[in-house]
Design a protein around this motif. Structure first.
Motif, PDB file in Angstrom:
ATOM      1  N   VAL A 145      36.386  69.227  72.065  1.00 33.19           N
ATOM      2  CA  VAL A 145      36.012  67.960  71.279  1.00 33.19           C
ATOM      3  C   VAL A 145      36.804  69.243  70.204  1.00 33.19           C
ATOM      4  O   VAL A 145      37.814  69.171  69.072  1.00 33.19           O
ATOM      5  N   ASP A 146      36.060  70.645  69.729  1.00 33.83           N
ATOM      6  CA  ASP A 146      36.515  70.791  68.662  1.00 33.83           C
ATOM      7  C   ASP A 146      37.716  71.996  68.795  1.00 33.83           C
ATOM      8  O   ASP A 146      39.061  72.062  67.988  1.00 33.83           O
ATOM      9  N   PHE A 147      38.232  72.007  70.119  1.00 30.47           N
ATOM     10  CA  PHE A 147      38.929  72.848  69.958  1.00 30.47           C
ATOM     11  C   PHE A 147      40.541  71.825  70.267  1.00 30.47           C
ATOM     12  O   PHE A 147      41.131  72.149  69.046  1.00 30.47           O
ATOM     13  N   ALA A 148      40.571  70.862  70.940  1.00 32.39           N
ATOM     14  CA  ALA A 148      41.229  69.720  70.004  1.00 32.39           C
ATOM     15  C   ALA A 148      41.669  69.316  68.717  1.00 32.39           C
ATOM     16  O   ALA A 148      42.828  69.281  68.457  1.00 32.39           O
ATOM     17  N   GLY A 149      40.485  70.086  68.149  1.00 32.23           N
ATOM     18  CA  GLY A 149      40.728  69.113  66.812  1.00 32.23           C
ATOM     19  C   GLY A 149      41.251  67.479  66.551  1.00 32.23           C
ATOM     20  O   GLY A 149      40.636  67.008  67.251  1.00 32.23           O
ATOM     21  N   ASP A 150      41.461  67.245  65.000  1.00 33.33           N
ATOM     22  CA  ASP A 150      42.023  65.589  64.678  1.00 33.33           C
ATOM     23  C   ASP A 150      43.368  66.012  65.749  1.00 33.33           C
ATOM     24  O   ASP A 150      43.675  64.598  66.081  1.00 33.33           O
ATOM     25  N   ASP A 151      44.111  66.615  65.903  1.00 39.01           N
ATOM     26  CA  ASP A 151      45.468  66.768  66.389  1.00 39.01           C
ATOM     27  C   ASP A 151      46.036  66.947  67.772  1.00 39.01           C
ATOM     28  O   ASP A 151      45.930  68.733  67.989  1.00 39.01           O
ATOM     29  N   PRO A 152      45.278  66.681  68.928  1.00 42.71           N
ATOM     30  CA  PRO A 152      45.225  67.823  70.120  1.00 42.71           C
ATOM     31  C   PRO A 152      46.736  67.737  70.880  1.00 42.71           C
ATOM     32  O   PRO A 152      46.927  69.490  71.000  1.00 42.71           O
ATOM     33  N   LYS A 153      47.678  67.370  70.007  1.00 43.24           N
ATOM     34  CA  LYS A 153      48.618  67.781  70.449  1.00 43.24           C
ATOM     35  C   LYS A 153      49.019  69.018  70.063  1.00 43.24           C
ATOM     36  O   LYS A 153      49.795  69.863  71.249  1.00 43.24           O
TER      37      LYS A 153
END
Ligand code: ASP
Length: 432
Positions: free
Chosen positions: A221-229
């Motif tokens: 979750v942290d790695f993807a942040g607000d914008d997984p793209k």
């Protein structure tokens, strides 16, 4: 019903954590995971860190004093340190060969380079300031820093492992030299505390499947942040670099270690891998060799059957000074940044990388991202701007997780070799 073995439960925890992470990105459950799941992972990491210093202190004192005489200590000590040094240099050479053949730096477009440098410049500056402090203090400061002026001060920070190791070895040696009737009660005391700490490890390990589940879910979750793209885009921009690091790490674990084990021990590599799998999963989930140490020791003793007299000396030392994965990463990353900045490296530069990456992997603390800080020293030695760190900071965590696996695997390989040459195996139940 037969109880599921712990390593399988940890593995299931890991898989469920990864699934949770992915699902929370798809269904936008990130804040829920951060608030309600992540704390259980933090508790687990805290528990592991909590026992790291007492474990190193007590197991080294009891380990050194178990060796009973100075000649045995210097023999095992010499063997361990030489093996650690040799495997580290081999690891760096593997990394250098991979990065010079693949040349990942040439795949990074100029625009991406500028974009990354601008975006992560602040983070990189923080690391550089940390490392600058290290560098400015003169060439011998690294050695001076190993000798503490207050052992309680050293024990209050997990980054001071080398100081704790120094004190423990000194204490262990003095204990061997002390008159027997005075020394025995002290030794018994430390042996007893050692047993107690190992029991604490057992207790903590029951919680490991939950801890690993929470850690991995939250990490994704942290790695993807607000914008997984954007995270995916970043990954593809730095993909060839990441593949070069992973490939070199895989070469070490799948080719070099099996060869070394085959040459110097009687242990089948498959059996070895099965035995240390729980420690590898723990290294992957925590990114810290120090936090993984209790599990590495348990796996080496219970699953590989290495006597405590060897593990309690070789492994605490290895967790701090032997980092094959970190040194591979330093070599690949230093050359990658040089390539990306269009900086040609001579043979002398590559030799400098071998020297400085060896030293900085010894100096790196066994905690997450420690390798990033010491990387500045390697970059400085070959005249590449340390701001280059900004290029790779964003994807460091997943690579850190993988290099920590190699770090602890290398320690277990050396422990197996030392045990083979020292008649250091006890009879064990086979791992299944
Ligand atoms: N995380 C690594 C370890 O604890 C150190 C590093 O390479 O950052 O082994």
């Amino acid at each position: 019903m037969k109880k599921i073995p712990l390593h399988i439960r940890i593995f299931i925890g890991m898989l469920l954590g990864i699934i949770l992470g992915i699902l929370s990105i798809v269904f936008h459950l990130g804040p829920f995971v951060t608030d309600w799941i992540k704390p259980f992972g933090t508790i687990f990491i805290n528990l592991l860190k909590l026992i790291a210093i007492p474990l190193i202190l007590v197991s080294l004192i009891s380990g050194v004093s178990n060796l009973k005489d100075m000649s045995k200590l210097s023999r095992i000590g010499g063997k361990t340190l030489s093996l650690y040094l040799i495997t580290t240099v081999i690891a760096i050479v593997v990394g250098l060969i991979a990065v010079n053949s693949i040349k990942p730096g040439n795949f990074l477009s100029k625009e991406k380079q500028m974009e990354l440098s601008a975006k992560y410049a602040n983070d990189a500056n923080l690391r550089v300031t940390d490392a600058q402090k290290l560098k400015e203090s003169g060439p011998l400061q690294v050695i001076v820093d190993i000798v503490p002026d207050n052992i309680f001060g050293s024990m209050s920070n997990n980054r001071n492992m080398l100081q704790v190791i120094f004190f423990s070895i000194l204490f262990g040696i003095a204990l061997i030299m002390a008159p027997e009737q005075k020394g025995i009660p002290v030794k018994n005391f430390f042996d007893g505390v050692n047993e107690v700490i190992l029991k604490i490890v057992d207790i903590v390990m029951h919680y490991a499947p939950v801890g690993v589940f929470a850690l991995l879910g939250a990490l994704i979750v942290d790695f993807a942040g607000d914008d997984p793209k954007q995270a995916l885009e970043l990954f593809s921009a730095l993909g060839i670099y990441a593949i070069t690091v992973l490939l070199s790490l895989a070469l070490m674990v799948l080719v070099i270690y099996p060869l070394i084990m085959r040459m110097f021990t009687h242990i089948k590599y498959k059996q070895f891998t099965k035995a240390i799998l729980p420690a590898q999963i723990m290294a992957f989930s925590t990114s810290s060799s120090a936090a993984t140490l209790p599990v590495t020791m348990e796996c080496a003793e219970k699953n590989l059957g290495i006597k405590e007299e060897i593990t309690s000396f070789v492994l605490p030392l290895g967790a701090t000074v032997n980092m094959d994965g970190t040194s591979i990463h330093q070599a690949v990353t230093a050359v990658f940044i040089a390539q990306a900045f269009g900086h040609d490296l001579t043979i002398v530069d590559q030799l400098m990388i071998i020297l400085t990456a060896t030293l900085s992997s010894i100096g790196a603390a066994a905690v997450p991202s420690a390798g990033l800080i010491t990387l500045v020293i390697v970059l400085g030695a070959i005249g590449v701007s340390p701001e280059g760190l900004a290029l790779i900071i964003a994807i460091d965590r997943p690579l850190d997780m993988c290099r920590t696996i190699v770090n602890i695997t290398g320690d277990a390989v050396v422990a197996s070799i030392v045990a083979t040459t020292e008649n250091g195996f006890q009879k064990i139940e086979p791992v299944n």
